[in-house]
Design an enzyme around this catalytic site. Structure first.
Site, mmCIF file in Angstrom:
data_model
loop_
_atom_site.group_PDB
_atom_site.id
_atom_site.type_symbol
_atom_site.label_atom_id
_atom_site.label_comp_id
_atom_site.label_asym_id
_atom_site.label_seq_id
_atom_site.Cartn_x
_atom_site.Cartn_y
_atom_site.Cartn_z
ATOM 1 N N ALA A 119 0.833 -1.202 0.000
ATOM 2 C CA ALA A 119 0.000 0.000 0.000
ATOM 3 C C ALA A 119 0.867 1.251 0.000
ATOM 4 O O ALA A 119 1.153 1.844 1.052
ATOM 5 C CB ALA A 119 -0.944 -0.013 1.203
ATOM 6 N N LEU A 120 1.294 1.657 -1.193
ATOM 7 C CA LEU A 120 2.149 2.838 -1.354
ATOM 8 C C LEU A 120 1.449 3.939 -2.141
ATOM 9 O O LEU A 120 1.376 5.083 -1.702
ATOM 10 C CB LEU A 120 3.448 2.429 -2.055
ATOM 11 C CG LEU A 120 4.445 3.560 -2.375
ATOM 12 C CD1 LEU A 120 4.979 4.193 -1.095
ATOM 13 C CD2 LEU A 120 5.605 3.037 -3.224
ATOM 14 N N GLU A 125 -0.974 6.606 -3.855
ATOM 15 C CA GLU A 125 -2.085 7.417 -3.349
ATOM 16 C C GLU A 125 -2.689 8.226 -4.485
ATOM 17 O O GLU A 125 -2.095 8.324 -5.571
ATOM 18 C CB GLU A 125 -1.592 8.364 -2.242
ATOM 19 C CG GLU A 125 -1.065 7.657 -1.014
ATOM 20 C CD GLU A 125 -0.674 8.593 0.107
ATOM 21 O OE1 GLU A 125 -0.244 8.102 1.160
ATOM 22 O OE2 GLU A 125 -0.800 9.831 -0.065
ATOM 23 N N PRO A 126 -3.857 8.847 -4.253
ATOM 24 C CA PRO A 126 -4.477 9.639 -5.314
ATOM 25 C C PRO A 126 -3.554 10.717 -5.892
ATOM 26 O O PRO A 126 -3.619 11.031 -7.079
ATOM 27 C CB PRO A 126 -5.694 10.258 -4.621
ATOM 28 C CG PRO A 126 -6.069 9.253 -3.576
ATOM 29 C CD PRO A 126 -4.762 8.714 -3.088
ATOM 30 N N ILE A 132 -4.545 -0.477 -5.200
ATOM 31 C CA ILE A 132 -3.725 -1.417 -4.440
ATOM 32 C C ILE A 132 -4.055 -2.847 -4.869
ATOM 33 O O ILE A 132 -5.179 -3.328 -4.678
ATOM 34 C CB ILE A 132 -3.941 -1.242 -2.925
ATOM 35 C CG1 ILE A 132 -3.664 0.210 -2.526
ATOM 36 C CG2 ILE A 132 -3.058 -2.201 -2.149
ATOM 37 C CD1 ILE A 132 -2.294 0.730 -2.930
ATOM 38 N N ARG A 183 -4.599 -18.282 -41.801
ATOM 39 C CA ARG A 183 -5.600 -17.369 -42.342
ATOM 40 C C ARG A 183 -5.322 -17.089 -43.816
ATOM 41 O O ARG A 183 -4.181 -16.779 -44.201
ATOM 42 C CB ARG A 183 -5.587 -16.054 -41.541
ATOM 43 C CG ARG A 183 -6.361 -14.902 -42.148
ATOM 44 C CD ARG A 183 -7.846 -15.149 -42.168
ATOM 45 N NE ARG A 183 -8.562 -13.943 -42.568
ATOM 46 C CZ ARG A 183 -9.816 -13.917 -42.968
ATOM 47 N NH1 ARG A 183 -10.509 -15.054 -43.049
ATOM 48 N NH2 ARG A 183 -10.401 -12.794 -43.282
ATOM 49 N N ILE A 226 -2.056 -7.973 -37.438
ATOM 50 C CA ILE A 226 -1.960 -9.203 -38.228
ATOM 51 C C ILE A 226 -3.302 -9.929 -38.269
ATOM 52 O O ILE A 226 -3.696 -10.495 -39.306
ATOM 53 C CB ILE A 226 -0.855 -10.113 -37.653
ATOM 54 C CG1 ILE A 226 0.529 -9.503 -37.918
ATOM 55 C CG2 ILE A 226 -0.931 -11.529 -38.234
ATOM 56 C CD1 ILE A 226 1.656 -10.142 -37.136
ATOM 57 N N GLY A 267 -6.142 -8.490 -38.137
ATOM 58 C CA GLY A 267 -7.145 -7.683 -38.816
ATOM 59 C C GLY A 267 -8.383 -7.485 -37.961
ATOM 60 O O GLY A 267 -8.295 -7.296 -36.746
ATOM 61 N N GLU A 271 4.694 0.017 -11.672
ATOM 62 C CA GLU A 271 6.106 -0.126 -11.303
ATOM 63 C C GLU A 271 6.929 1.032 -11.876
ATOM 64 O O GLU A 271 8.128 0.908 -12.120
ATOM 65 C CB GLU A 271 6.687 -1.465 -11.793
ATOM 66 C CG GLU A 271 5.973 -2.688 -11.263
ATOM 67 C CD GLU A 271 6.239 -2.923 -9.786
ATOM 68 O OE1 GLU A 271 7.118 -2.265 -9.211
ATOM 69 O OE2 GLU A 271 5.559 -3.777 -9.209
#
Length: 385
Positions: A121-122, A124-125, A154, A269, A338, A340, A364
């Site tokens: 828990a690091l 914050e808003p 969190i 395809r 690729i 599509g 991170e």
């Protein structure tokens, strides 16, 4: 770990991921939930403690070994890794790096076994990319710490049994020097977890806001004891550096899967009566993605080696996090191209991975934060004008 034993671990994890988890990816994404039997299987395999010391019940993998394990886990939905990633990474490492022997003995065996799910828990808003500006506070009243504040995004908060909470304990100290870390068990009066967030991707991995309203914990909850007072920022940065290599390896694992999906689709395809893999522009997309994957894998392994040796625990983690997260985003974008129109449809693997990959450039430490870290480490005072 003995090379033969580690090889066996990798083989078992690869089989588990590809035979049991990959077939459930669409269900996990749709239900936004990890099946209970997958969680139990991960516990039995020791995945909740692969990076924690053997003396506490973990596998004790080095960073280099952990990177290789992440390559395998990254092949499927990142919510699998998220389920036990914080136990091994930023949350578990808080105790490994800064905990007292008593705290390690009390918590690490249960974290390593998966009996306890830990949250970090690091954020914050208003304190994300720069956690030194956090405003959650803790003050001592008698023999108790009283915590007030709020945390955001969190990971595993709705499921957590314990939170590693970072709070300002000296408001007069420089921003990075007055922060401490606390062990706060879930259910402590005053601790409230908000409903889980509804995210763009990575469904099955739950995040939520956490609120602290006069939360009281004993003095013994201070990570590191008296020696840990006002040292939480350094602890957090050490844990995050490890986490950056960890996430980088996860990006490489996802890139491998995206290359596989691209090759499979281009090889089956048909368009205009031809396999689309016969068109050189499609071949170019595949070649670029394979080259990105190859470079990402080499970068991560080199950063992991240096991290283990202690010769680079700052620039290397930031370089590889920056490159690998941007790399997998490019590979995911090409995979959708690729495919599509099919690549834009829900239920198609590359569409899901496209949404999942977007987060890697943010958590991170954003790509822009990594650029700043790398530049400041190389240029020093020149970056200050």
């Amino acid at each position: 770990m003995d090379a033969a034993d580690f090889s066996a671990v990798l083989s078992e994890v690869r089989r588990f991921v590809r035979e049991r988890v990959v077939p459930l990816e669409a269900e996990i994404d749709e239900k936004d939930e990890m099946p209970a039997d997958i969680r139990e299987a991960a516990k039995k395999m020791g995945l909740f403690g692969f990076a924690l010391p053997e003396e506490y019940g973990g596998l004790g993998l080095s960073m280099y070994e952990e990177a290789q394990l992440m390559f395998e886990l990254g092949y499927t939905t990142p919510s699998l890794r998220s389920m036990f990633g914080t136990n091994n990474g930023i949350a578990g490492h808080v105790l490994m790096v800064g905990g007292t022997e008593k705290q390690k003995a009390e918590w690490l065996p249960r974290i390593a076994s998966g009996d306890v799910l830990a949250s970090f828990a690091l954020t914050e808003p208003e304190a994300g990319s720069d956690p030194s500006t956090l405003t959650t506070r803790a003050h001592l009243e008698g023999d108790e710490w009283v915590i007030n504040g709020a945390k955001r995004y969190i990971t595993n908060a709705p499921l957590a049994d314990v939170f590693m909470v970072f709070a300002r304990t000296d408001p007069d100290a420089p921003r990075t020097r007055g922060i401490s870390t606390f062990l706060v068990p879930a259910g402590t009066p005053g601790l409230t977890v908000a409903p889980k967030d509804h995210k763009m991707g990575q469904f099955g991995a739950w995040t939520a806001d956490v609120f602290f309203d006069d939360v009281r914990v004993p003095a013994s909850a201070l990570v590191g004891g008296e020696d840990g007072l006002n040292r939480g920022f350094g602890t957090a940065m050490g844990c995050i550096a490890h986490g950056r290599v960890h996430i980088s390896a996860l990006c490489v694992g996802m890139a491998e899967r995206l290359v596989h999906e691209s090759v499979e689709y281009a090889g089956t395809r048909r368009q205009s009566g031809r396999l689309i893999g016969s068109f050189q522009l499609v071949q170019g997309l595949v070649a670029d993605s394979m080259t990105d994957y190859y470079a990402g894998r080499a970068t991560v392994l080199e950063a992991a080696r240096a991290f283990d040796a202690g010769t680079d625990t700052k620039i290397g983690p930031s370089c590889t996090k920056y490159f690998a997260s941007e790399m997998v985003w490019r590979v995911a974008d090409r995979a959708v191209q690729i495919h599509g129109g099919a690549g834009y449809m829900r239920g198609v693997a590359v569409e899901r991975f496209y949404r999942d990959a977007r987060l890697f450039r943010i958590y991170e430490g954003t790509s822009q934060v990594q650029q700043v870290i790398i530049a400041k480490a190389l240029l020093g005072k020149a970056t200050q004008g």
